[in-house]
Scaffold this active site. Sequence first.
Site, PDB file in Angstrom:
ATOM      1  N   ASP A  80       5.546 -30.043 -12.473  1.00 45.36           N
ATOM      2  CA  ASP A  80       5.277 -28.883 -11.626  1.00 45.36           C
ATOM      3  C   ASP A  80       6.613 -28.465 -10.994  1.00 45.36           C
ATOM      4  O   ASP A  80       7.369 -27.712 -11.602  1.00 45.36           O
ATOM      5  CB  ASP A  80       4.214 -29.324 -10.600  1.00 45.36           C
ATOM      6  CG  ASP A  80       3.718 -28.209  -9.717  1.00 45.36           C
ATOM      7  OD1 ASP A  80       4.271 -27.104  -9.762  1.00 45.36           O
ATOM      8  OD2 ASP A  80       2.760 -28.429  -8.950  1.00 45.36           O
TER       9      ASP A  80
ATOM     10  N   GLU B  88       4.403 -38.020 -18.967  1.00 43.42           N
ATOM     11  CA  GLU B  88       3.895 -37.425 -17.728  1.00 43.42           C
ATOM     12  C   GLU B  88       2.681 -36.544 -18.012  1.00 43.42           C
ATOM     13  O   GLU B  88       2.558 -35.979 -19.103  1.00 43.42           O
ATOM     14  CB  GLU B  88       4.989 -36.551 -17.088  1.00 43.42           C
ATOM     15  CG  GLU B  88       5.741 -37.202 -15.953  1.00 43.42           C
ATOM     16  CD  GLU B  88       4.922 -37.386 -14.675  1.00 43.42           C
ATOM     17  OE1 GLU B  88       3.674 -37.417 -14.723  1.00 43.42           O
ATOM     18  OE2 GLU B  88       5.536 -37.508 -13.614  1.00 43.42           O
TER      19      GLU B  88
ATOM     20  N   ARG C  74     -10.723 -36.514 -13.169  1.00 44.95           N
ATOM     21  CA  ARG C  74      -9.770 -36.993 -14.183  1.00 44.95           C
ATOM     22  C   ARG C  74     -10.460 -37.188 -15.533  1.00 44.95           C
ATOM     23  O   ARG C  74      -9.830 -37.196 -16.579  1.00 44.95           O
ATOM     24  CB  ARG C  74      -9.171 -38.341 -13.759  1.00 44.95           C
ATOM     25  CG  ARG C  74      -8.269 -38.276 -12.548  1.00 44.95           C
ATOM     26  CD  ARG C  74      -7.518 -39.589 -12.398  1.00 44.95           C
ATOM     27  NE  ARG C  74      -6.924 -39.757 -11.088  1.00 44.95           N
ATOM     28  CZ  ARG C  74      -5.728 -39.283 -10.727  1.00 44.95           C
ATOM     29  NH1 ARG C  74      -5.012 -38.598 -11.576  1.00 44.95           N
ATOM     30  NH2 ARG C  74      -5.260 -39.498  -9.513  1.00 44.95           N
TER      31      ARG C  74
ATOM     32  N   GLY D  20      -2.057 -39.979 -13.447  1.00 41.40           N
ATOM     33  CA  GLY D  20      -2.448 -38.821 -14.253  1.00 41.40           C
ATOM     34  C   GLY D  20      -2.218 -38.912 -15.745  1.00 41.40           C
ATOM     35  O   GLY D  20      -2.958 -38.308 -16.521  1.00 41.40           O
TER      36      GLY D  20
ATOM     37  N   PHE E 274      -3.229 -24.246  -9.870  1.00 43.57           N
ATOM     38  CA  PHE E 274      -3.708 -25.627  -9.802  1.00 43.57           C
ATOM     39  C   PHE E 274      -4.684 -25.913 -10.946  1.00 43.57           C
ATOM     40  O   PHE E 274      -5.620 -25.156 -11.187  1.00 43.57           O
ATOM     41  CB  PHE E 274      -4.384 -25.891  -8.451  1.00 43.57           C
ATOM     42  CG  PHE E 274      -4.695 -27.344  -8.250  1.00 43.57           C
ATOM     43  CD1 PHE E 274      -3.706 -28.241  -7.879  1.00 43.57           C
ATOM     44  CD2 PHE E 274      -5.984 -27.822  -8.461  1.00 43.57           C
ATOM     45  CE1 PHE E 274      -3.990 -29.590  -7.727  1.00 43.57           C
ATOM     46  CE2 PHE E 274      -6.282 -29.174  -8.298  1.00 43.57           C
ATOM     47  CZ  PHE E 274      -5.277 -30.056  -7.929  1.00 43.57           C
ATOM     48  N   VAL E 275      -4.454 -27.021 -11.648  1.00 41.29           N
ATOM     49  CA  VAL E 275      -5.323 -27.393 -12.773  1.00 41.29           C
ATOM     50  C   VAL E 275      -5.847 -28.823 -12.591  1.00 41.29           C
ATOM     51  O   VAL E 275      -5.277 -29.604 -11.825  1.00 41.29           O
ATOM     52  CB  VAL E 275      -4.571 -27.307 -14.127  1.00 41.29           C
ATOM     53  CG1 VAL E 275      -4.221 -25.866 -14.472  1.00 41.29           C
ATOM     54  CG2 VAL E 275      -3.321 -28.175 -14.132  1.00 41.29           C
TER      55      VAL E 275
ATOM     56  N   ASP F  13      -6.217 -34.749 -11.383  1.00 40.17           N
ATOM     57  CA  ASP F  13      -7.307 -34.828 -10.399  1.00 40.17           C
ATOM     58  C   ASP F  13      -7.212 -33.787  -9.292  1.00 40.17           C
ATOM     59  O   ASP F  13      -6.168 -33.164  -9.086  1.00 40.17           O
ATOM     60  CB  ASP F  13      -7.271 -36.197  -9.726  1.00 40.17           C
ATOM     61  CG  ASP F  13      -6.094 -36.310  -8.757  1.00 40.17           C
ATOM     62  OD1 ASP F  13      -4.952 -36.066  -9.187  1.00 40.17           O
ATOM     63  OD2 ASP F  13      -6.323 -36.611  -7.574  1.00 40.17           O
TER      64      ASP F  13
HETATM   65  P1  IMP Z   1       5.983 -32.311  -9.252  1.00 37.29           P
HETATM   66  O1  IMP Z   1       6.738 -33.394  -8.561  1.00 37.29           O
HETATM   67  O2  IMP Z   1       5.817 -31.086  -8.361  1.00 37.29           O
HETATM   68  O3  IMP Z   1       6.547 -31.925 -10.592  1.00 37.29           O
HETATM   69  O4  IMP Z   1       4.503 -32.807  -9.445  1.00 37.29           O
HETATM   70  C1  IMP Z   1       4.169 -33.845 -10.257  1.00 37.29           C
HETATM   71  C2  IMP Z   1       2.866 -34.471  -9.902  1.00 37.29           C
HETATM   72  O5  IMP Z   1       2.053 -33.677  -9.018  1.00 37.29           O
HETATM   73  C3  IMP Z   1       2.040 -34.669 -11.161  1.00 37.29           C
HETATM   74  O6  IMP Z   1       2.346 -35.886 -11.775  1.00 37.29           O
HETATM   75  C4  IMP Z   1       0.629 -34.557 -10.653  1.00 37.29           C
HETATM   76  O7  IMP Z   1       0.171 -35.820 -10.253  1.00 37.29           O
HETATM   77  C5  IMP Z   1       0.716 -33.632  -9.466  1.00 37.29           C
HETATM   78  N1  IMP Z   1       0.375 -32.226  -9.808  1.00 37.29           N
HETATM   79  C6  IMP Z   1       1.217 -31.197  -9.928  1.00 37.29           C
HETATM   80  N2  IMP Z   1       0.566 -30.065 -10.251  1.00 37.29           N
HETATM   81  C7  IMP Z   1      -0.735 -30.405 -10.342  1.00 37.29           C
HETATM   82  C8  IMP Z   1      -1.943 -29.656 -10.666  1.00 37.29           C
HETATM   83  O8  IMP Z   1      -1.945 -28.430 -10.941  1.00 37.29           O
HETATM   84  N3  IMP Z   1      -3.100 -30.368 -10.670  1.00 37.29           N
HETATM   85  C9  IMP Z   1      -3.160 -31.701 -10.379  1.00 37.29           C
HETATM   86  N4  IMP Z   1      -2.067 -32.430 -10.082  1.00 37.29           N
HETATM   87  C10 IMP Z   1      -0.869 -31.782 -10.063  1.00 37.29           C
END
Ligand code: IMP
Length: 181
Positions: free
Chosen positions: A108, A104, A170, A50, A157-158, A164
Amino acid sequence: MLKKRTKVLDLTFETTITEERICKEISRIAAEMNRDLADKNPIFLGILNGAFMFASDLFKQITFPCQITFLKLASYEGTQTSGTVKQLIGINQDLKDRTVVILEDIVDTGITLDTIIRQLSGYQPKEIMVATMLHKPDALQKEVKLDYVGFEIPNEFVLGYGLDYNGYARNLPEIYTLVKD
Ligand code: IMP
């Protein structure tokens, strides 16, 4: 702002952050880094997939000597443990005593970043800093220190700008948010 809509697979998304606003925030972050990190000889670590677009646009505006490499978190089924283990792969530089700046796409829950930081700590860097394009504060489950943040966004969700949905979208130059019907 006139919102653009796009359909990706089965879902509809609309623009919430324009290309112009993204460029402006990246320039702001680059200016802050050029001020803060110029004498630290840092190594940037872009997290695939990403962060490739954010890393590329940001890196072009860095004016001091530095290095960049890209890492990936690979999932594998542990043979000793049950469940999926995430391992950071692609580190071929010596990170000992270096200033490391993680790039990053989005933080999230913070679980991914927490995993990355834990594994990087084993390489004994001098310090680990984090720059993320997007941050969802309401979704955060881990305590992580974010040094540079492009945008704080709601817990929705974005996609676009490197992010993606099932591998698609992407390439979109702006950020889109899921439209709830
Ligand atoms: P985390 O571990 O929950 O912080 O998520 C991190 C990873 O989840 C990011 O590097 C993204 O690849 C994916 N991700 C989290 N939220 C989104 C979203 O809203 N859209 C797309 N990918 C996401």
